[in-house]
Design a protein around this motif. Structure first.
Motif, PDB file in Angstrom:
ATOM      1  N   ARG A 143      -1.153 -48.690 -33.483  1.00 33.08           N
ATOM      2  CA  ARG A 143      -0.321 -48.580 -34.693  1.00 33.08           C
ATOM      3  C   ARG A 143       0.059 -49.955 -35.256  1.00 33.08           C
ATOM      4  NH1 ARG A 143       4.107 -43.786 -34.058  1.00 33.08           N
ATOM      5  NH2 ARG A 143       4.937 -45.137 -32.454  1.00 33.08           N
ATOM      6  N   ASN A 144      -0.892 -50.894 -35.154  1.00 31.01           N
ATOM      7  CA  ASN A 144      -0.674 -52.238 -35.701  1.00 31.01           C
ATOM      8  C   ASN A 144       0.518 -52.973 -35.113  1.00 31.01           C
ATOM      9  OD1 ASN A 144      -2.895 -52.626 -37.462  1.00 31.01           O
ATOM     10  ND2 ASN A 144      -1.956 -51.181 -38.920  1.00 31.01           N
ATOM     11  N   SER A 145       0.903 -52.570 -33.910  1.00 28.13           N
ATOM     12  CA  SER A 145       1.924 -53.347 -33.215  1.00 28.13           C
ATOM     13  C   SER A 145       1.323 -54.681 -32.784  1.00 28.13           C
ATOM     14  CB  SER A 145       2.414 -52.570 -31.987  1.00 28.13           C
ATOM     15  OG  SER A 145       1.327 -52.258 -31.131  1.00 28.13           O
ATOM     16  N   ARG A 146       2.178 -55.618 -32.402  1.00 28.86           N
ATOM     17  CA  ARG A 146       1.707 -56.870 -31.807  1.00 28.86           C
ATOM     18  C   ARG A 146       2.122 -56.853 -30.352  1.00 28.86           C
ATOM     19  NH1 ARG A 146       3.938 -61.633 -34.579  1.00 28.86           N
ATOM     20  NH2 ARG A 146       2.103 -62.769 -33.891  1.00 28.86           N
ATOM     21  N   VAL A 147       1.155 -57.082 -29.479  1.00 28.27           N
ATOM     22  CA  VAL A 147       1.393 -56.895 -28.049  1.00 28.27           C
ATOM     23  C   VAL A 147       0.871 -58.083 -27.256  1.00 28.27           C
ATOM     24  CG1 VAL A 147       1.146 -54.400 -28.385  1.00 28.27           C
ATOM     25  CG2 VAL A 147      -0.791 -55.705 -27.498  1.00 28.27           C
ATOM     26  N   ALA A 148       1.423 -58.263 -26.067  1.00 31.83           N
ATOM     27  CA  ALA A 148       0.913 -59.250 -25.123  1.00 31.83           C
ATOM     28  C   ALA A 148       1.205 -58.721 -23.720  1.00 31.83           C
ATOM     29  CB  ALA A 148       1.583 -60.606 -25.328  1.00 31.83           C
ATOM     30  N   PHE A 149       0.234 -58.915 -22.823  1.00 30.27           N
ATOM     31  CA  PHE A 149       0.374 -58.421 -21.461  1.00 30.27           C
ATOM     32  C   PHE A 149       0.704 -59.556 -20.498  1.00 30.27           C
ATOM     33  CE2 PHE A 149      -1.719 -54.810 -23.356  1.00 30.27           C
ATOM     34  CZ  PHE A 149      -1.226 -53.734 -22.632  1.00 30.27           C
ATOM     35  N   VAL A 150       1.535 -59.210 -19.504  1.00 27.94           N
ATOM     36  CA  VAL A 150       1.922 -60.140 -18.450  1.00 27.94           C
ATOM     37  C   VAL A 150       1.328 -59.613 -17.144  1.00 27.94           C
ATOM     38  CG1 VAL A 150       3.863 -61.204 -17.246  1.00 27.94           C
ATOM     39  CG2 VAL A 150       4.059 -60.650 -19.688  1.00 27.94           C
ATOM     40  N   HIS A 151       0.755 -60.516 -16.352  1.00 33.57           N
ATOM     41  CA  HIS A 151       0.004 -60.111 -15.166  1.00 33.57           C
ATOM     42  C   HIS A 151       0.909 -59.503 -14.095  1.00 33.57           C
ATOM     43  CE1 HIS A 151      -2.857 -60.174 -11.886  1.00 33.57           C
ATOM     44  NE2 HIS A 151      -3.809 -60.416 -12.777  1.00 33.57           N
ATOM     45  N   PRO A 152       0.469 -58.389 -13.502  1.00 27.42           N
ATOM     46  CA  PRO A 152       1.312 -57.736 -12.486  1.00 27.42           C
ATOM     47  C   PRO A 152       1.559 -58.617 -11.257  1.00 27.42           C
ATOM     48  CG  PRO A 152      -0.875 -56.687 -12.609  1.00 27.42           C
ATOM     49  CD  PRO A 152      -0.769 -57.626 -13.779  1.00 27.42           C
ATOM     50  N   LYS A 153       0.682 -59.583 -11.013  1.00 21.74           N
ATOM     51  CA  LYS A 153       0.901 -60.466  -9.848  1.00 21.74           C
ATOM     52  C   LYS A 153       2.184 -61.277  -9.993  1.00 21.74           C
ATOM     53  CE  LYS A 153      -3.007 -60.646  -7.061  1.00 21.74           C
ATOM     54  NZ  LYS A 153      -4.355 -60.534  -7.587  1.00 21.74           N
ATOM     55  N   SER A 154       2.663 -61.438 -11.234  1.00 19.12           N
ATOM     56  CA  SER A 154       3.879 -62.229 -11.427  1.00 19.12           C
ATOM     57  C   SER A 154       5.092 -61.358 -11.753  1.00 19.12           C
ATOM     58  CB  SER A 154       3.673 -63.285 -12.522  1.00 19.12           C
ATOM     59  OG  SER A 154       3.477 -62.669 -13.779  1.00 19.12           O
ATOM     60  N   THR A 155       4.901 -60.032 -11.769  1.00 13.44           N
ATOM     61  CA  THR A 155       6.014 -59.141 -12.145  1.00 13.44           C
ATOM     62  C   THR A 155       6.268 -58.097 -11.069  1.00 13.44           C
ATOM     63  OG1 THR A 155       4.467 -57.739 -13.349  1.00 13.44           O
ATOM     64  CG2 THR A 155       5.664 -59.382 -14.645  1.00 13.44           C
ATOM     65  N   GLY A 156       5.990 -58.462  -9.838  1.00 14.56           N
ATOM     66  CA  GLY A 156       6.264 -57.525  -8.755  1.00 14.56           C
ATOM     67  C   GLY A 156       5.359 -56.306  -8.764  1.00 14.56           C
ATOM     68  N   GLY A 157       4.169 -56.472  -9.307  1.00 14.13           N
ATOM     69  CA  GLY A 157       3.186 -55.393  -9.225  1.00 14.13           C
ATOM     70  C   GLY A 157       3.138 -54.466 -10.419  1.00 14.13           C
ATOM     71  N   VAL A 158       3.897 -54.767 -11.469  1.00 16.76           N
ATOM     72  CA  VAL A 158       3.924 -53.894 -12.645  1.00 16.76           C
ATOM     73  C   VAL A 158       3.250 -54.604 -13.821  1.00 16.76           C
ATOM     74  CG1 VAL A 158       5.366 -52.604 -14.262  1.00 16.76           C
ATOM     75  CG2 VAL A 158       6.088 -52.867 -11.878  1.00 16.76           C
ATOM     76  N   LEU A 159       2.108 -54.097 -14.256  1.00 19.88           N
ATOM     77  CA  LEU A 159       1.510 -54.623 -15.478  1.00 19.88           C
ATOM     78  C   LEU A 159       2.511 -54.403 -16.609  1.00 19.88           C
ATOM     79  CD1 LEU A 159      -0.864 -55.771 -17.144  1.00 19.88           C
ATOM     80  CD2 LEU A 159      -1.763 -53.432 -17.288  1.00 19.88           C
ATOM     81  N   THR A 160       2.879 -55.478 -17.280  1.00 22.19           N
ATOM     82  CA  THR A 160       3.980 -55.439 -18.238  1.00 22.19           C
ATOM     83  C   THR A 160       3.475 -55.825 -19.618  1.00 22.19           C
ATOM     84  OG1 THR A 160       5.567 -55.987 -16.496  1.00 22.19           O
ATOM     85  CG2 THR A 160       6.250 -56.416 -18.768  1.00 22.19           C
ATOM     86  N   GLU A 161       3.815 -55.013 -20.598  1.00 23.79           N
ATOM     87  CA  GLU A 161       3.416 -55.249 -21.984  1.00 23.79           C
ATOM     88  C   GLU A 161       4.659 -55.576 -22.803  1.00 23.79           C
ATOM     89  OE1 GLU A 161       1.608 -51.781 -23.741  1.00 23.79           O
ATOM     90  OE2 GLU A 161       1.253 -52.747 -25.666  1.00 23.79           O
TER      91      GLU A 161
END
Ligand code: CO
Length: 136
Positions: A110-128
């Motif tokens: 829906r034309n959002s702007r997104v960026a992902f953060v690696h789960p290795k640095s967030t306690g195992g949770v792929l974070t958007e």
């Protein structure tokens, strides 16, 4: 920095089956369906309060979601936090030492702007991180 959970992303093998589960059996309205080419997914958004469940099925074997399904099977894939300013949120994540998958925001559903953060640095949770498109 974040205002709410925008959505949770769920990897599914069959999008129609998954829509039937969430819409027909859990009673969530199907609000949007879109193929997001650059992520290699066909996605569906179902409403839950002001948030969504985002169902993701791969469009081909190169898709990250295809690799996820191969590795882990269907299930919870990522959590997305909403921000009013993706550039600020991304810069803060960078300076806080998180490992970024996306150095720059990409165009998401829906034309959002997104960026992902690696789960290795967030306690195992792929974070958007997600900044929704302006509504008109
Ligand atoms: Co998402």
């Amino acid at each position: 920095m974040f205002t709410r959970i925008d959505h949770i992303g769920v990897a599914v093998a069959d999008l129609d089956d998954a829509i039937a589960l969430y819409r027909d059996r859990l009673g969530m309205p199907l609000q949007h369906r879109e193929t997001v080419e650059q992520f290699g997914v066909e996605a569906a958004l179902l409403g839950i309060g002001e948030s969504h469940v985002e169902l993701l099925s791969p469009t081909g074997p190169e898709s990250g979601v295809a690799r996820f399904l191969e590795r882990s099977g269907p299930g919870l894939h990522h959590v997305a936090y909403q921000t009013g300013d993706i550039a600020v949120a991304l810069e803060r994540a960078r300076s806080a030492g998180f490992r970024l998958i996306d150095e720059e925001p990409r165009v998401g559903i829906r034309n959002s702007r997104v960026a992902f953060v690696h789960p290795k640095s967030t306690g195992g949770v792929l974070t958007e991180l997600v900044q929704p498109a302006e509504e008109h």
